[in-house]
Motif scaffolding. Structure first.
Motif, PDB file in Angstrom:
ATOM      1  N   VAL A  16      13.557  27.199 -13.240  1.00  0.00           N
ATOM      2  CA  VAL A  16      15.056  27.449 -12.802  1.00  0.00           C
ATOM      3  C   VAL A  16      15.065  27.320 -11.340  1.00  0.00           C
ATOM      4  O   VAL A  16      16.033  26.583 -10.923  1.00  0.00           O
ATOM      5  N   ALA A  17      14.112  27.751 -10.699  1.00  0.00           N
ATOM      6  CA  ALA A  17      14.218  27.834  -9.211  1.00  0.00           C
ATOM      7  C   ALA A  17      14.139  26.137  -8.717  1.00  0.00           C
ATOM      8  O   ALA A  17      14.695  25.671  -7.886  1.00  0.00           O
ATOM      9  N   ALA A  18      13.064  25.692  -9.544  1.00  0.00           N
ATOM     10  CA  ALA A  18      12.834  23.909  -9.299  1.00  0.00           C
ATOM     11  C   ALA A  18      14.327  23.238  -9.413  1.00  0.00           C
ATOM     12  O   ALA A  18      14.564  22.358  -8.556  1.00  0.00           O
ATOM     13  N   ALA A  19      14.904  23.718 -10.450  1.00  0.00           N
ATOM     14  CA  ALA A  19      15.967  23.098 -10.789  1.00  0.00           C
ATOM     15  C   ALA A  19      17.130  23.282  -9.936  1.00  0.00           C
ATOM     16  O   ALA A  19      18.093  22.194  -9.428  1.00  0.00           O
ATOM     17  N   LEU A  20      17.260  24.695  -9.287  1.00  0.00           N
ATOM     18  CA  LEU A  20      18.342  24.736  -8.193  1.00  0.00           C
ATOM     19  C   LEU A  20      17.964  24.062  -7.029  1.00  0.00           C
ATOM     20  O   LEU A  20      18.841  23.771  -6.325  1.00  0.00           O
ATOM     21  N   PHE A  21      16.819  23.971  -6.616  1.00  0.00           N
ATOM     22  CA  PHE A  21      16.480  23.261  -5.529  1.00  0.00           C
ATOM     23  C   PHE A  21      16.711  21.834  -5.320  1.00  0.00           C
ATOM     24  O   PHE A  21      16.924  21.144  -4.556  1.00  0.00           O
ATOM     25  N   LEU A  23      19.327  20.694  -7.443  1.00  0.00           N
ATOM     26  CA  LEU A  23      20.470  20.400  -7.348  1.00  0.00           C
ATOM     27  C   LEU A  23      21.061  20.650  -6.041  1.00  0.00           C
ATOM     28  O   LEU A  23      22.021  19.921  -5.729  1.00  0.00           O
ATOM     29  N   ALA A  24      20.439  21.358  -5.266  1.00  0.00           N
ATOM     30  CA  ALA A  24      21.012  21.620  -3.967  1.00  0.00           C
ATOM     31  C   ALA A  24      20.845  20.521  -3.195  1.00  0.00           C
ATOM     32  O   ALA A  24      21.351  20.033  -2.333  1.00  0.00           O
ATOM     33  N   ALA A  25      19.523  19.748  -3.207  1.00  0.00           N
ATOM     34  CA  ALA A  25      19.206  18.534  -2.394  1.00  0.00           C
ATOM     35  C   ALA A  25      19.780  17.174  -2.796  1.00  0.00           C
ATOM     36  O   ALA A  25      20.406  16.586  -2.000  1.00  0.00           O
ATOM     37  N   VAL A  35      28.349  25.574  -1.771  1.00  0.00           N
ATOM     38  CA  VAL A  35      27.510  25.252  -3.085  1.00  0.00           C
ATOM     39  C   VAL A  35      26.357  25.035  -2.898  1.00  0.00           C
ATOM     40  O   VAL A  35      25.223  25.659  -3.639  1.00  0.00           O
ATOM     41  N   GLU A  36      25.897  24.262  -1.829  1.00  0.00           N
ATOM     42  CA  GLU A  36      24.628  23.956  -1.725  1.00  0.00           C
ATOM     43  C   GLU A  36      23.731  25.127  -1.098  1.00  0.00           C
ATOM     44  O   GLU A  36      22.623  25.270  -1.555  1.00  0.00           O
ATOM     45  N   TRP A  37      24.457  25.707  -0.314  1.00  0.00           N
ATOM     46  CA  TRP A  37      23.569  26.969   0.170  1.00  0.00           C
ATOM     47  C   TRP A  37      23.459  28.145  -0.972  1.00  0.00           C
ATOM     48  O   TRP A  37      22.375  28.974  -0.882  1.00  0.00           O
ATOM     49  N   ALA A  38      24.411  28.110  -1.986  1.00  0.00           N
ATOM     50  CA  ALA A  38      24.105  29.166  -2.972  1.00  0.00           C
ATOM     51  C   ALA A  38      23.270  28.586  -4.018  1.00  0.00           C
ATOM     52  O   ALA A  38      22.439  29.588  -4.281  1.00  0.00           O
ATOM     53  N   PHE A  39      23.046  27.324  -4.172  1.00  0.00           N
ATOM     54  CA  PHE A  39      21.755  27.004  -4.959  1.00  0.00           C
ATOM     55  C   PHE A  39      20.389  27.380  -4.272  1.00  0.00           C
ATOM     56  O   PHE A  39      19.766  27.507  -4.926  1.00  0.00           O
ATOM     57  N   ALA A  44      15.839  30.350  -4.088  1.00  0.00           N
ATOM     58  CA  ALA A  44      14.689  31.064  -3.417  1.00  0.00           C
ATOM     59  C   ALA A  44      14.473  32.780  -3.704  1.00  0.00           C
ATOM     60  O   ALA A  44      13.422  33.026  -4.015  1.00  0.00           O
ATOM     61  N   ILE A  45      15.640  33.325  -4.563  1.00  0.00           N
ATOM     62  CA  ILE A  45      15.555  34.379  -5.263  1.00  0.00           C
ATOM     63  C   ILE A  45      14.494  34.241  -6.566  1.00  0.00           C
ATOM     64  O   ILE A  45      13.877  35.288  -6.804  1.00  0.00           O
ATOM     65  N   ALA A  46      15.110  33.301  -7.245  1.00  0.00           N
ATOM     66  CA  ALA A  46      14.488  33.108  -8.529  1.00  0.00           C
ATOM     67  C   ALA A  46      12.692  32.824  -8.059  1.00  0.00           C
ATOM     68  O   ALA A  46      11.787  33.187  -8.769  1.00  0.00           O
ATOM     69  N   LEU A  47      12.667  32.005  -7.037  1.00  0.00           N
ATOM     70  CA  LEU A  47      11.284  31.757  -6.655  1.00  0.00           C
ATOM     71  C   LEU A  47      10.345  32.746  -6.068  1.00  0.00           C
ATOM     72  O   LEU A  47       9.254  33.188  -6.773  1.00  0.00           O
TER      73      LEU A  47
END
Length: 69
Positions: A16-21, A23-25, A35-39, A44-47
């Motif tokens: 999930v952390a990898a997917a969020l990073f 998506l953010a990038a 939205v970018e900073w939220a992702f 970061a929290i998940a990682l």
């Protein structure tokens, strides 16, 4: 604090952390948007929780996904 996350839970959080990073990038909304900073923040929290094996929310709710020692 004792570890309260099992291997499967930690592995899923890493995915999930990898997917969020990613998506953010790859977000095309714009640079520096909420939205970018939220992702990035959620990733970061998940990682972090996956790496340490401790989820503060699990502690509050009394959830344990790892086997008892």
């Amino acid at each position: 604090m004792a570890v309260n996350m099992g291997k499967l839970d930690r592995g899923l959080r890493l995915v999930v952390a990898a997917a969020l990073f990613i998506l953010a990038a790859g977000t095309s909304v714009g640079d520096g948007t909420f939205v970018e900073w939220a992702f990035y923040g959620l990733g970061a929290i998940a990682l972090l929780t996956a790496l340490v094996g401790i989820c503060p929310l699990y502690s509050v709710l009394g959830i344990r996904t790892c086997r008892a020692a």
